[in-house]
Design an enzyme around this catalytic site. Structure first.
Site, PDB file in Angstrom:
ATOM      1  N   ARG A  73     -10.242   2.599   9.792  1.00  0.00           N
ATOM      2  CA  ARG A  73      -9.826   1.236  10.126  1.00  0.00           C
ATOM      3  C   ARG A  73     -10.899   0.453  10.860  1.00  0.00           C
ATOM      4  O   ARG A  73     -10.718  -0.729  11.130  1.00  0.00           O
ATOM      5  CB  ARG A  73      -8.565   1.281  10.999  1.00  0.00           C
ATOM      6  CG  ARG A  73      -7.364   1.886  10.302  1.00  0.00           C
ATOM      7  CD  ARG A  73      -6.146   1.839  11.205  1.00  0.00           C
ATOM      8  NE  ARG A  73      -4.981   2.452  10.582  1.00  0.00           N
ATOM      9  CZ  ARG A  73      -3.805   2.563  11.172  1.00  0.00           C
ATOM     10  NH1 ARG A  73      -3.655   2.093  12.404  1.00  0.00           N
ATOM     11  NH2 ARG A  73      -2.788   3.122  10.546  1.00  0.00           N
ATOM     12  N   LYS A 115       0.815  -1.218   0.000  1.00  0.00           N
ATOM     13  CA  LYS A 115       0.000   0.000   0.000  1.00  0.00           C
ATOM     14  C   LYS A 115       0.850   1.270   0.000  1.00  0.00           C
ATOM     15  O   LYS A 115       0.542   2.231  -0.715  1.00  0.00           O
ATOM     16  CB  LYS A 115      -0.948  -0.022   1.200  1.00  0.00           C
ATOM     17  CG  LYS A 115      -1.837   1.202   1.326  1.00  0.00           C
ATOM     18  CD  LYS A 115      -2.933   0.975   2.335  1.00  0.00           C
ATOM     19  CE  LYS A 115      -2.373   0.685   3.727  1.00  0.00           C
ATOM     20  NZ  LYS A 115      -1.628   1.852   4.281  1.00  0.00           N
ATOM     21  N   ARG A 118      11.691  -9.925   5.696  1.00  0.00           N
ATOM     22  CA  ARG A 118      12.249  -8.564   5.749  1.00  0.00           C
ATOM     23  C   ARG A 118      13.406  -8.479   6.735  1.00  0.00           C
ATOM     24  O   ARG A 118      13.377  -9.070   7.811  1.00  0.00           O
ATOM     25  CB  ARG A 118      11.167  -7.550   6.158  1.00  0.00           C
ATOM     26  CG  ARG A 118      10.164  -7.263   5.087  1.00  0.00           C
ATOM     27  CD  ARG A 118       9.324  -6.040   5.396  1.00  0.00           C
ATOM     28  NE  ARG A 118       8.619  -6.097   6.667  1.00  0.00           N
ATOM     29  CZ  ARG A 118       7.446  -5.525   6.874  1.00  0.00           C
ATOM     30  NH1 ARG A 118       6.852  -4.851   5.898  1.00  0.00           N
ATOM     31  NH2 ARG A 118       6.864  -5.595   8.061  1.00  0.00           N
ATOM     32  N   ARG A 141      12.995  -7.185  12.698  1.00  0.00           N
ATOM     33  CA  ARG A 141      12.146  -6.542  13.692  1.00  0.00           C
ATOM     34  C   ARG A 141      11.455  -7.600  14.537  1.00  0.00           C
ATOM     35  O   ARG A 141      11.075  -8.671  14.055  1.00  0.00           O
ATOM     36  CB  ARG A 141      11.089  -5.677  12.997  1.00  0.00           C
ATOM     37  CG  ARG A 141      11.627  -4.405  12.399  1.00  0.00           C
ATOM     38  CD  ARG A 141      10.557  -3.672  11.597  1.00  0.00           C
ATOM     39  NE  ARG A 141       9.270  -3.593  12.295  1.00  0.00           N
ATOM     40  CZ  ARG A 141       8.190  -3.022  11.770  1.00  0.00           C
ATOM     41  NH1 ARG A 141       8.235  -2.510  10.551  1.00  0.00           N
ATOM     42  NH2 ARG A 141       7.063  -2.983  12.459  1.00  0.00           N
ATOM     43  N   ARG A 178      -1.502  -9.874  13.395  1.00  0.00           N
ATOM     44  CA  ARG A 178      -1.800  -8.569  12.810  1.00  0.00           C
ATOM     45  C   ARG A 178      -2.760  -8.692  11.635  1.00  0.00           C
ATOM     46  O   ARG A 178      -3.675  -7.882  11.467  1.00  0.00           O
ATOM     47  CB  ARG A 178      -0.502  -7.892  12.363  1.00  0.00           C
ATOM     48  CG  ARG A 178       0.315  -7.334  13.528  1.00  0.00           C
ATOM     49  CD  ARG A 178       1.780  -7.199  13.176  1.00  0.00           C
ATOM     50  NE  ARG A 178       2.024  -6.380  12.000  1.00  0.00           N
ATOM     51  CZ  ARG A 178       3.183  -6.362  11.347  1.00  0.00           C
ATOM     52  NH1 ARG A 178       4.182  -7.153  11.740  1.00  0.00           N
ATOM     53  NH2 ARG A 178       3.351  -5.587  10.313  1.00  0.00           N
TER      54      ARG A 178
END
Length: 281
Positions: free
Chosen positions: A151, A75, A186, A215, A226
Site C-alpha cells: 500500500r 476488488k 450502501r 456505517r 479515504r
C-alpha cells in the site's frame, strides 16, 4: 486496522521505465513473460553419433498476481472470482495481521502492542508476515494473489528487496464519482448482516428497508478522504510495478470486469509452451 508505513520509511528510488504514467499504460498479457524453470531434461540419440540432442521440458512458474483498487472498486469480488477459477492462494495483509494477533504469535504480539497504543504497525512486521505466508507450500505450488498490498512505496521496496515480485499487477480503475456513489448508497441489515445498496441492490421489502443502517464511515465526506489517501499511496507503488501493470476498467458489471481479468490471466497460462534447446558435444 491500519498498516501504513512507519515514520522514516524509505523513499522511492529511480527505476528504469518509472517515468511513464503506469496507470495509463496498458500492457497485453502476451508482453509479460513468465519465467521458466526446467522440470525435465531428456537426452536422445541424434542422427550423428557425434551429436546429441538435449530436450528441455519447461514449465511456467505458478502465477504470482497483485491486485489493487480503491475502496468500492469491486476488488474483493474479483479476488473471489480469480481464486475460484485459478486456484491461487488469496493473501490479504489485513487478514494475516488479524490472524497473527488472534494466534498470539511473536509478530502478532508485537503488532498488538502498537495497536493498543493507537500506532501504526511497522512495515517490517507486516512484511515479515507476508513473506512467511508467500513461502508456505500451497502458495509456492499453486501461485498467489496478493490483495491490496503493498500500500505504500516503502512496503513495495521491502518486497523488492526480498525478490518478491508479481508476474502481473492488475489495477482496477473506477471514476471517483462512481466510487462515492457505491459507498454512500450502501446499507447494512443488522438482523441478517446482508449488505444492500439503495440503487444497485435495494432491499426486498419495506420492512427490511426500515431497519437498514449506514456505517459511520460511509458518508461522502469520509469516503472522499479515504479515496484521497488511497490515491496518494498508490501512485508511487504503481511506478515500481510499471512494467507489469495491466489496467482494467472496473466501471462495469462484475462479470464483464472478470472477463477482462480472466482473459489476461488465461492468456498468460495458455502461452506456456515446451521449449527445446540444442547442444552438441
Amino acid at each position: 486496522m491500519a498498516m501504513a508505513a512507519s515514520p522514516g520509511a524509505s523513499h522511492l528510488h529511480a527505476r528504469s521505465g518509472s517515468s511513464r504514467s503506469p496507470a495509463n499504460q496498458a500492457l497485453s498479457a502476451s508482453s509479460i513473460a513468465l519465467p521458466q524453470r526446467c522440470i525435465e531434461c531428456r537426452i536422445s540419440s541424434a542422427s550423428s553419433p557425434s551429436q546429441r540432442q538435449i530436450v528441455h521440458a519447461v514449465a511456467r512458474e505458478p502465477l504470482k498476481v497483485m491486485i489493487s483498487g480503491a475502496p468500492a472498486s469491486g476488488k474483493g469480488t474479483q479476488c473471489e472470482l480469480i481464486t475460484d477459477k485459478y486456484g491461487l492462494v488469496h493473501i490479504a495483509a489485513g487478514d494475516l495481521l488479524r490472524a497473527e494477533v488472534a494466534a498470539g504469535t511473536e509478530n502478532g504480539i508485537k503488532a498488538q502492542e502498537y495497536m493498543n497504543k493507537g500506532q501504526l504497525v511497522p512495515n517490517e512486521i507486516v512484511v515479515s508476515m507476508v513473506k512467511r505466508r508467500l513461502e508456505e507450500q500451497d502458495a509456492q505450488e499453486k501461485g498467489w494473489l496478493l490483495d491490496g498490498y503493498p500500500r505504500s512505496v516503502s512496503q513495495a521496496d521491502a518486497l523488492e528487496a526480498l525478490n518478491i515480485r508479481p508476474h502481473v499487477f492488475i489495477l482496477l480503475q473506477v471514476p471517483e464519482d462512481i466510487l462515492v456513489e457505491r459507498v454512500v448508497g450502501r446499507r447494512l441489515d443488522p438482523v441478517t448482516g446482508k449488505i444492500y445498496h439503495l440503487t444497485y441492490a435495494p432491499p426486498e421489502t419495506p420492512e427490511i428497508e426500515a431497519r437498514l443502517t449506514q456505517r459511520s464511515d460511509d458518508t461522502e465526506e469520509r469516503v472522499k478522504l479515504r479515496l484521497k489517501t488511497h490515491r496518494q499511496n498508490v501512485e508511487d507503488v504503481l511506478s515500481i510495478y510499471s512494467d507489469v501493470i495491466v489496467p482494467v476498467d472496473g466501471n462495469r458489471p462484475k462479470t464483464e470486469v472478470f472477463s477482462s481479468i480472466d482473459s489476461i490471466l488465461n492468456e498468460m497460462v495458455q502461452s506456456e509452451q515446451l521449449g527445446e534447446a540444442m547442444s552438441s558435444s
